[in-house]
Design a protein around this motif. Sequence first.
Motif: not given
Ligand code: ZN
Length: 632
Positions: A111-114, A281-283, A312-314, A346-348
Amino acid sequence: PFLANVVRHPKFLAGECDVTFIDHHPELFRFPQRLDRGTKLLTYIAEVTVNGQGDAGPQSKPDLPAPPVPVYRYGEPRPRGTRDLLHELGPEGLLRRVRQDRRLWLTDTTFRDAHQSLLATRVRTHDLLAIAEATSRIGAGLFSMEVWGGATFDASMRFLHEDPWQRLADLRAAIPNILFQMLLRGANAVGYKNYPDNVVRRFVQLAAESGIDVFRIFDSLNWLPNMQVAIDEVRQAGKIAEAAICYTGDILNPARSKYDLAYYVRLAQDLERAGAQILAIKDMAGLLRPYAAVKLVKALRDHVGIPIHLHTHDTSGNGIATYLMAAEAGVDVVDVAISSMSGLTSQPSWNALVAALERTPRAIPDDLAELQRLSDYWEVVRQYYGRFESDMKTSTAEVYLHEMPGGQYTNLREQALALGIGDRFDEVKRAYQEVNRMLGDIVKVTPSSKMVGDFALFMVQNGLRTAEEVLEKAEALDFPASVVDFFLGHMGQPPGGFPEDLRRAVLKGREPLAGRPGAVLPEVDLEAERAAFAKRMGVAPDDRRLMSYVMYPKVTEDLYHHRARYGDLTPLDTLTFFYGMRPGEEITVSIERGKTLVIKLLSVGELHPDGRRTVFFELNGQPRDVEVMDRS
Ligand code: ZN
Ligand code: 3PY
């Protein structure tokens, strides 16, 4: 109220009105048009049908199916989630549970970062709400859902004409059982610059009251003083403060010694001492390589007592490997996105991670078949936003070279296109690396990443390739505002300080700030701002909208104007929102419980000599027409 003006007029009260009263006081009879919701909606649809949405111009409406939404029986009990646990155990009890459980916990960022990272932050509340109930059931085993903050705050107002506070309230009502998480940029709140402390404090209070349980707080230079006010306020509000170390560089590479393991451990300890209840841990770029994750998580595990939450981001494609290694090393929570909204920048994938850990000690008790139903929904919905997709087709290990955060890549490309140097994007990426080197290797995340991007574009536009060339020509150069701000110390202090020769060249005699910007910025007089808004817009904003206005005055005013003209567009389906309607098409819009509008577009009329067109509709079977200016 307007009629009241007439009857309160002194002449009217004195009974001195004759037939000339109206002629002499026309202002008393200019009633604003109070359009009903149906008319406002038709006006919007007519506008978009004729002129397109945003600045894209009219485009043909894609033919896409409705998304499959899992349906539940009325009254079917909702599974308990972490928010129920929070109410039962309190923050400490809940976090102890998270530390003790062997399972790996997840945060869903769909709902946000993706969508911030894949679809330029464009996903509408309409599509979030439609899947909210299903997510609250299928996702009841989540640690949290990231639903707010970051770029969604301004993007929802700017591009979607939505009120972010309304989004939060609606989601909260639909998903009462799972912790809600937001991304807060420390002293930059949900903006791009440091705000006075009272703005940050009030914003946190209101977000907490509106339903945010976990605040992920970071600073774009990893500068703790810029995070302290937010951490304190979150604690004060009785919510959970998750403070982040932003990961950059490579702890396995001795040549990148500025950000080595000791640096991160020290920062983590400082954050714990500062009151953090979870360590993030904000990667943000996806630079934490799998074997670096083991080393980092183990070291942090040894040196801090609070739960560790990895983001993380993928982008490189290594995301799941990083998570598995981190899980082995004892990470407590990791961030994922539903599979059809995962991967790339986006995220994994949530689904893939669940599958990877099934029947292992860290297994996640989610049901793969059920998760697939959420993914099926998003697979269709994602297509509605096709025009915001980047043209990136595969993951790319190039991210380890340029280190651009997930959300920035496509944005910077857009900026380059707008400046007419879109075909030189390779140079821009190289310049981005060079700028980072010139600045002494800094953390790059909003807003510092934007500054590096602005500087990189500036280098390419001005034919500058190296720091030496910049220094040589500095006298004649007019540096981008964000770069000047950075060197003035307005974003805070980078680790290791500023490169002094470049600083002198950019500042050209201006005096930089040494301390915390929030400590010297004068408090915003919130009541004066409220009065100013009321004067301009004719309505006094409540505290939430006042915060929107303080951070984004122009965008908030525009939103109010848009609302007055078109109403709340949340009930409108997304394809109609972006593309309008085709002649002969019929849609239904459920504007409130039990009130549905059936709208049919009959035709779009010929161009009138004054540049207008009449758009013919049927609204609940009754003919209606709307005039709009054709801006083509
Ligand atoms: Zn992010
Ligand atoms: C934001 O600040 O919006 C981010 O997502 C940073 O990673």
